[in-house]
Motif scaffolding. Structure first.
Motif, short mmCIF file in Angstrom:
data_model
loop_
_atom_site.label_atom_id
_atom_site.label_comp_id
_atom_site.label_asym_id
_atom_site.label_seq_id
_atom_site.Cartn_x
_atom_site.Cartn_y
_atom_site.Cartn_z
N ILE A 1 1.20 7.73 -2.40
CA ILE A 1 1.78 7.36 -3.69
C ILE A 1 0.78 6.50 -4.47
N GLY A 2 0.46 6.94 -5.69
CA GLY A 2 -0.58 6.25 -6.47
C GLY A 2 -1.92 6.54 -5.84
N CYS A 3 -2.19 7.83 -5.63
CA CYS A 3 -3.33 8.25 -4.79
C CYS A 3 -4.67 8.14 -5.51
N TYR B 1 -9.27 9.60 -2.66
CA TYR B 1 -10.19 9.17 -1.60
C TYR B 1 -9.47 9.14 -0.24
N TYR B 2 -8.28 8.52 -0.22
CA TYR B 2 -7.58 8.40 1.08
C TYR B 2 -7.01 9.73 1.53
N ILE B 3 -6.68 10.61 0.60
CA ILE B 3 -6.20 11.95 1.00
C ILE B 3 -7.28 12.62 1.84
N LEU C 1 3.07 12.93 -10.72
CA LEU C 1 4.36 12.32 -10.42
C LEU C 1 4.16 10.83 -10.18
N GLY C 2 5.25 10.07 -10.37
CA GLY C 2 5.21 8.65 -10.06
C GLY C 2 6.09 8.36 -8.85
N VAL C 3 6.02 7.14 -8.35
CA VAL C 3 6.82 6.76 -7.19
C VAL C 3 8.30 6.95 -7.48
C1 LIG Z 1 -4.33 -0.13 -7.90
S1 LIG Z 1 -4.40 1.61 -7.88
C2 LIG Z 1 -4.27 1.93 -6.13
C3 LIG Z 1 -4.94 3.21 -5.74
C4 LIG Z 1 -4.94 3.52 -4.23
N1 LIG Z 1 -3.62 3.80 -3.74
C5 LIG Z 1 -5.55 2.41 -3.45
O1 LIG Z 1 -4.85 1.74 -2.69
O2 LIG Z 1 -6.76 2.16 -3.58
C6 LIG Z 1 -2.78 2.07 -8.47
C7 LIG Z 1 -2.60 3.56 -8.68
O3 LIG Z 1 -1.22 3.84 -8.93
C8 LIG Z 1 -1.12 4.73 -10.03
N2 LIG Z 1 0.21 4.58 -10.66
C9 LIG Z 1 0.52 4.05 -11.87
N3 LIG Z 1 1.84 4.14 -12.08
C10 LIG Z 1 2.38 4.74 -10.97
C11 LIG Z 1 3.69 5.15 -10.61
N4 LIG Z 1 4.73 4.95 -11.42
N5 LIG Z 1 3.85 5.76 -9.43
C12 LIG Z 1 2.81 5.98 -8.60
N6 LIG Z 1 1.55 5.62 -8.89
C13 LIG Z 1 1.33 5.01 -10.07
C14 LIG Z 1 -2.27 4.33 -10.93
O4 LIG Z 1 -2.59 5.33 -11.87
C15 LIG Z 1 -3.36 4.07 -9.90
O5 LIG Z 1 -4.05 5.24 -9.56
#
Ligand SMILES: C[S@@+](CC[C@H](N)C(=O)[O-])C[C@H]1O[C@@H](n2cnc3c(N)ncnc32)[C@H](O)[C@@H]1O
Length: 321
Positions: free
Chosen positions: A125-127, A131-133, A174-176
């Protein structure tokens, strides 16, 4: 939508499809802002790497000798079209991408605590750019679905997956919040760097909990404030210059959130102060970075005078039915 075939029968495919279609139509508009990322994606997805290695710190997609100098120049130009690169490092057909974050360090901290990923259904979620995938792919999962609502990392990640030829990985816009459509679907969910961007963190964690299968595992990572009390900081306007940051918990607070969201086992396994080596300006990310978010006279404070960030890592389980 390739991943539809992977989803269990109880998932409402029509609802997911309608969100997917609406968002795809939105980002397909021939406007400059949308084309900026769509065009490099369309160029790069035509290149297919033979050599791939997802087992080391640098995610490697293609070797230098697989393409001519001319083609490599086209690839580099289009990869640079995705700047700023936030997550990495990557090596793409011999082009080294030193991203703002050394994401390999986060992966190294959690690697020993991972549940079995082999043949598992996973959501990241929020990938970001995935990179982690890729690091998960080294464990041969059944499939991994990345949730990423921001257009730049979405197209960047899709370009990388296409070049790598990862047929069991996908990223969707998609978002969380859309996890409500995926009840009891995933064996493992990664929720890293997301919770402090949610205005209602407990609701978010409940949604994550119900998307896990009974017996499933959450790998949770977050920005945190130091301290032992179960409290969260809520900044007046910005935290480390970021306006989209809401509740920043201590480790103890995050543990309580997870327990009260429905997780049966909650184990905080790592915590560390952030630093300007792990997150910094590079040749692939020209904007401000960690050093600009911290008080130059006192490394323990943000520029606003709040406690400087730590990072916390928690493994949480859902009771097997
Ligand atoms: C701080 S980064 C973290 C990225 C990665 N997961 C990491 O840990 O390095 C936050 C990520 O969440 C995404 N994001 C923003 N709104 C979100 C939402 N509603 N649901 C899921 N991801 C979201 C952002 O676009 C961004 O890529």
């Amino acid at each position: 939508m390739r991943y539809r075939d992977w989803l269990p029968a109880h998932v409402d495919l029509a609802a997911i499809e309608s969100i997917h279609t609406a968002r795809e139509q939105w980002v397909s508009q021939p406007k400059k802002g949308f084309l900026r990322y769509r065009v490099p994606y369309e160029v790069l997805r035509e290149f297919r790497a033979e050599h791939r290695d997802f087992t080391t710190d640098t995610v490697t997609i293609g070797a230098a000798e697989e393409v001519s100098d001319e083609k490599r120049a086209v690839i580099e130009q289009n990869l640079r079209g995705f700047m700023p690169w936030r997550k990495g490092p990557f090596s793409v057909f011999g082009i080294g991408i030193d991203a703002e974050w050394q994401s390999n360090r986060k992966w190294a901290r959690l690697q020993a605590h991972l549940p079995d990923l082999h043949d598992k259904t996973i959501a990241d979620i929020g990938c970001s750019n995935g990179y982690y995938i890729f690091r998960m792919m080294a464990h041969k999962p059944r499939w991994v679905l990345g949730f990423e609502p921001a257009m730049q990392p979405y197209y960047c990640g899709r370009a990388l997956l296409a070049m790598a030829g990862c047929d069991n990985g996908a990223i969707d816009l998609l978002g969380v919040e859309h996890l409500t459509l995926f009840a009891e679907t995933f064996d493992v969910i990664f929720l890293m760097g997301v919770i402090y961007h949610r205005a209602a963190p407990l609701d978010c964690l409940r949604t994550v909990c119900q998307a896990l299968k009974p017996g499933g595992t959450l790998i949770f990572e977050s920005q945190a404030i130091p301290g032992d009390e179960p409290v969260a900081l809520f900044a007046e306007k910005t935290y480390g210059k970021a306006p989209g940051t809401y509740f920043i918990p201590t480790g103890a607070c995050a543990v309580n959130w997870l327990k009260r969201a429905g997780f049966s086992s909650v184990d905080l396994f790592y915590a560390h102060p952030m630093n300007g080596e792990e997150q910094r300006r590079t040749d692939w990310m020209h904007f401000e970075s960690y050093e600009h978010f911290i008080d130059p006279a006192n490394q323990d404070k943000t520029v606003e005078g709040y406690p400087a960030p730590w990072r916390i890592f928690i493994k949480a389980g859902v009771r097997a039915s």
